[in-house]
Design an enzyme around this catalytic site. Sequence first.
Site, PDB file in Angstrom:
ATOM      1  N   TYR A 152      -4.507 -20.567  -5.546  1.00  0.00           N
ATOM      2  CA  TYR A 152      -5.869 -21.104  -5.401  1.00  0.00           C
ATOM      3  C   TYR A 152      -5.909 -22.271  -4.423  1.00  0.00           C
ATOM      4  O   TYR A 152      -6.519 -23.305  -4.690  1.00  0.00           O
ATOM      5  CB  TYR A 152      -6.452 -21.509  -6.753  1.00  0.00           C
ATOM      6  CG  TYR A 152      -6.359 -20.455  -7.833  1.00  0.00           C
ATOM      7  CD1 TYR A 152      -6.436 -19.103  -7.522  1.00  0.00           C
ATOM      8  CD2 TYR A 152      -6.190 -20.810  -9.170  1.00  0.00           C
ATOM      9  CE1 TYR A 152      -6.359 -18.131  -8.518  1.00  0.00           C
ATOM     10  CE2 TYR A 152      -6.115 -19.852 -10.165  1.00  0.00           C
ATOM     11  CZ  TYR A 152      -6.194 -18.511  -9.838  1.00  0.00           C
ATOM     12  OH  TYR A 152      -6.111 -17.539 -10.825  1.00  0.00           O
ATOM     13  N   HIS A 153      -5.264 -22.061  -3.266  1.00  0.00           N
ATOM     14  CA  HIS A 153      -5.217 -23.107  -2.243  1.00  0.00           C
ATOM     15  C   HIS A 153      -5.744 -22.609  -0.893  1.00  0.00           C
ATOM     16  O   HIS A 153      -5.070 -22.749   0.124  1.00  0.00           O
ATOM     17  CB  HIS A 153      -3.774 -23.592  -2.047  1.00  0.00           C
ATOM     18  CG  HIS A 153      -3.145 -24.206  -3.243  1.00  0.00           C
ATOM     19  ND1 HIS A 153      -1.774 -24.337  -3.373  1.00  0.00           N
ATOM     20  CD2 HIS A 153      -3.676 -24.725  -4.369  1.00  0.00           C
ATOM     21  CE1 HIS A 153      -1.496 -24.905  -4.530  1.00  0.00           C
ATOM     22  NE2 HIS A 153      -2.634 -25.154  -5.162  1.00  0.00           N
ATOM     23  N   PRO A 154      -6.947 -22.032  -0.825  1.00  0.00           N
ATOM     24  CA  PRO A 154      -7.448 -21.583   0.482  1.00  0.00           C
ATOM     25  C   PRO A 154      -7.704 -22.760   1.411  1.00  0.00           C
ATOM     26  O   PRO A 154      -8.171 -23.819   0.978  1.00  0.00           O
ATOM     27  CB  PRO A 154      -8.746 -20.850   0.134  1.00  0.00           C
ATOM     28  CG  PRO A 154      -9.189 -21.462  -1.158  1.00  0.00           C
ATOM     29  CD  PRO A 154      -7.926 -21.788  -1.901  1.00  0.00           C
TER      30      PRO A 154
END
Length: 569
Positions: A472-474
């Site tokens: 969850y690190h875009p």
Amino acid sequence: MGQSKEADYLVIGAGSAGCVLANRLTENNENTVTLVEAGGPDRWWNWKVHMPSALAYPLADNKYNWAYFSEPEKHLGGRRMYCPRGKIWGGSSSINGMAYVRGHAQDYERWSLVNGCEGWSYSECLPYFKKAESLDIGGDDYRGGAGPLQVTAGKMENPLYRAWIDAGRQAGYPVTSDPNGYQQEGLGRMDMTVGCGRRSSAAQAYLRPSLKRKSLKIFSNTLVTRILIEGKRAVGVEIFKNGATRKIFAAKEVILCAGAISSPQILMLSGIGPIDHLRDIGINIQHDLPGVGLNLQDHLEIYLQTECLKPISLFKVNNPIKKLFIGIQWMSTKKGLGATNHFEAGGFIRSSPGVKHPDIQHHFLPLAVNYDGTSPQLCHGYQVHVGPMRPTSRGYIQLRSNNPMEGPKITFNYMETDQDKNEMREGIKLTREILAQPSFQSFAGKELSPGEGVQSDAEIDAFVRKNGESAYHPACSCRMGNDEKSVVNSKGKVHGMENLRIVDASIMPSIVSGNLNAPTIMMAEKISKICFELNANFIFKSSFDKANRSSIRAKRGVGLEEGLKILQE
């Protein structure tokens, strides 16, 4: 009849960056700020948002979460990957795992020297990391002790945390006393954005202390449908709220802080982006900027799970009755197992000799369960999240249609390159070596996942294709730089546009070696100062133009450049 200006600055998105800007730009009450957020307030009674150990709940549904999914990922067996993004005050800092990780110093040297982003070297970023932070065990040369963001060092009271760190030492890795300080590399504690037992989101740290300021106005539950443009100047935004559309205008700047998914989406809906794609969607072209939505990066990770032979893991409290008692204790005291995210230890290692700085990250958890709380193993266990930190695969964001109510098309292209596949394989193998060390001998049962049947490179690759998950690190979808595919300059200003700036993880030129919340807050702290300096120059020059220049020089004995320098100091 001229347009009435809603505020000096319109900030789009009350996430990690938007909350910082709303606070810093209104500190002296000289600027007025209107903050527009698609979600609602982080109400104090919403325990799912504020209780650290409840982190799985807001991730699991769309109440406070855009809950995006990617397009079918070609290199992960066609799976559509979950991509939660915060839709609430605090944005993703209100629904994330609360890991406080800055990345490696060399990440910022790369931004400065390789990516050509002037002003973003580590020494130039460190003061803003420190300015933002208040570490519970005290600041030092690297850590802040008096900032608004509350950070708690992992206490590691469960013996499994110590076994993890000892295992790293036994496997030949260093132990770091502070992975956010002098030495990232090695195994050691992890820090979390938690203060006094509560989640320290950007909303709690920055936005709520600003609410009494008359210079700040907030539109909640309000969707920005497009940025209003006159010529090449951003003048305001169009918003949708309570079934009606209206326009609001900015006197100085529109600042886009909607994140790595929504910032490129809003730009393209506004006619700013790759011209061929916008024409295909049927959007009126305002500014051809081919890099919008490109260069998308994310961290992919995998879980290694092991049965624990002693009844000391969190499995003993992973049932409704025990969770109720943990919740009652947290509600009344803000202490106990409810007051931690449980990611209290981790590590950073190198996948192979010759790698300049760690490219594999670990999060250690004394429970075997998915990140969102699903699919728990039905026994005592522990797990390590492992994944490459600097992927070479690149994805993109595109519009699905010209309807702002419809989410964009997201393609990450995870595991597209051989380098990414190799780093993931090596990360899994090296992590297995750590878990096999003597310190785990009295705890370790069978490997639950991947399991003994997954050994060869082909078997590992197949396991990753089936089970890899986003961390969850875009990031990086409106990257900073000076070439034709960059979107903003080193001050966050959109190339070729006036009065339009982007401040969020989308402008990272390349993803950092760690979690993204702390770097995003640092970037917002840094650019908010740039905004203040520009504003000071504007005020000084305006007043300077109204008076006789030679008279002012005579009275003050300074020239324009000297006067600006004095004012800024």
